[in-house]
Design a protein around this motif. Structure first.
Motif, PDB file in Angstrom:
ATOM      1  N   GLN A 232       0.829  -1.250   0.021  1.00  0.00           N
ATOM      2  CA  GLN A 232      -0.007   0.189  -0.050  1.00  0.00           C
ATOM      3  C   GLN A 232       0.985   1.314   0.111  1.00  0.00           C
ATOM      4  O   GLN A 232       1.714   1.428   1.070  1.00  0.00           O
ATOM      5  N   PRO A 233       0.900   2.210  -0.987  1.00  0.00           N
ATOM      6  CA  PRO A 233       1.676   3.119  -0.966  1.00  0.00           C
ATOM      7  C   PRO A 233       0.959   4.196  -0.063  1.00  0.00           C
ATOM      8  O   PRO A 233      -0.105   4.369   0.735  1.00  0.00           O
ATOM      9  N   GLU A 234       1.959   5.171   0.437  1.00  0.00           N
ATOM     10  CA  GLU A 234       1.677   6.015   1.633  1.00  0.00           C
ATOM     11  C   GLU A 234       0.633   7.087   1.115  1.00  0.00           C
ATOM     12  O   GLU A 234       0.830   7.494  -0.171  1.00  0.00           O
ATOM     13  N   GLY A 235      -0.520   7.454   1.861  1.00  0.00           N
ATOM     14  CA  GLY A 235      -1.459   8.361   1.676  1.00  0.00           C
ATOM     15  C   GLY A 235      -2.822   7.757   0.647  1.00  0.00           C
ATOM     16  O   GLY A 235      -3.363   8.623   0.146  1.00  0.00           O
TER      17      GLY A 235
ATOM     18  N   HIS B 140       5.488  -4.054 -10.727  1.00  0.00           N
ATOM     19  CA  HIS B 140       4.033  -4.490 -10.792  1.00  0.00           C
ATOM     20  C   HIS B 140       3.135  -3.210 -11.088  1.00  0.00           C
ATOM     21  O   HIS B 140       3.572  -2.324 -10.707  1.00  0.00           O
ATOM     22  N   VAL B 141       1.883  -3.490 -11.653  1.00  0.00           N
ATOM     23  CA  VAL B 141       1.260  -2.205 -12.098  1.00  0.00           C
ATOM     24  C   VAL B 141      -0.364  -2.625 -11.575  1.00  0.00           C
ATOM     25  O   VAL B 141      -0.793  -3.642 -11.437  1.00  0.00           O
ATOM     26  N   GLY B 142      -0.950  -1.326 -11.379  1.00  0.00           N
ATOM     27  CA  GLY B 142      -2.446  -1.365 -11.086  1.00  0.00           C
ATOM     28  C   GLY B 142      -2.809   0.063 -10.758  1.00  0.00           C
ATOM     29  O   GLY B 142      -2.623   0.835 -11.858  1.00  0.00           O
TER      30      GLY B 142
ATOM     31  N   SER C  38      10.289  -1.785  -3.254  1.00  0.00           N
ATOM     32  CA  SER C  38      11.026  -0.503  -2.936  1.00  0.00           C
ATOM     33  C   SER C  38      10.426   0.624  -3.160  1.00  0.00           C
ATOM     34  O   SER C  38      11.005   1.839  -3.259  1.00  0.00           O
ATOM     35  N   GLY C  39       9.066   0.821  -3.292  1.00  0.00           N
ATOM     36  CA  GLY C  39       8.469   2.250  -3.644  1.00  0.00           C
ATOM     37  C   GLY C  39       7.684   2.117  -5.053  1.00  0.00           C
ATOM     38  O   GLY C  39       7.562   0.909  -5.605  1.00  0.00           O
ATOM     39  N   GLY C  40       7.428   3.152  -5.423  1.00  0.00           N
ATOM     40  CA  GLY C  40       6.571   3.004  -6.750  1.00  0.00           C
ATOM     41  C   GLY C  40       6.511   4.498  -7.243  1.00  0.00           C
ATOM     42  O   GLY C  40       7.051   5.538  -6.571  1.00  0.00           O
TER      43      GLY C  40
END
Length: 167
Positions: A58-61, A75-77, A94-96
């Protein structure tokens, strides 16, 4: 679950604290999708062959996220920022990158569906919701990032082509 040919080979990937989980795409040794824990919203997830290997991405925010495609490393979505769906590229664990930041400002909704690389070029396909009309196919192209070069990807990523199929 994943299995390889027989009922006896089934591997349950669902975490015990989840209301729902699903795998949307696979590459050798990697499964991606989402998990909905009992106490929170849907979260992007990656597995490496068993339930114990589950990693939440889950990305921050973000209040909601899901992964639809993988090449095994990228990975994409989509990720829900506020009330808007943004195409999102995860760089392993490691982030996105929020791919919606590479769209014209009038495009409010986007989703990334597949990712692949050829040489040092990364291709991400998906769709965007333009201000008027129907969804449009979209292709993001950028340099394949090396470990530790997340900010460099942002500068290298560009939009090559967008358009609707006409009849």
């Amino acid at each position: 679950v994943i299995w390889s040919g027989t009922a006896e080979s089934v591997v349950n990937l669902a975490p015990s604290d989840a209301r729902n989980s699903q795998v949307n795409a696979m590459a050798p040794g990697v499964q991606v999708g989402s998990v909905q824990p009992r106490d929170s919203g849907t979260t992007a997830a990656v597995w490496y062959g068993d339930a114990q290997s589950l990693v939440y991405l889950q990305p921050e925010g973000v209040t909601w996220s899901e992964i639809y495609g993988t090449d095994g490393t990228h990975h994409v979505g989509k990720a829900l920022f506020g009330g808007s769906s943004h195409a999102y590229l995860w760089l392993g664990e490691s982030g996105g990158v929020d791919l919606a930041s590479y769209l014209p400002p009038e495009y409010s909704t986007s989703v990334a569906l597949s990712v692949s690389s050829l040489g040092n070029t990364l291709y991400v396909t998906g769709f965007v919701d333009p201000p008027i009309g129907q969804n449009q196919a979209w292709l993001w192209i950028g340099s394949v990032p090396s470990p530790g070069t997340l900010p460099a990807l942002g500068g290298a990523l560009m939009i090559l082509h967008n358009g609707r199929r006409r009849r």
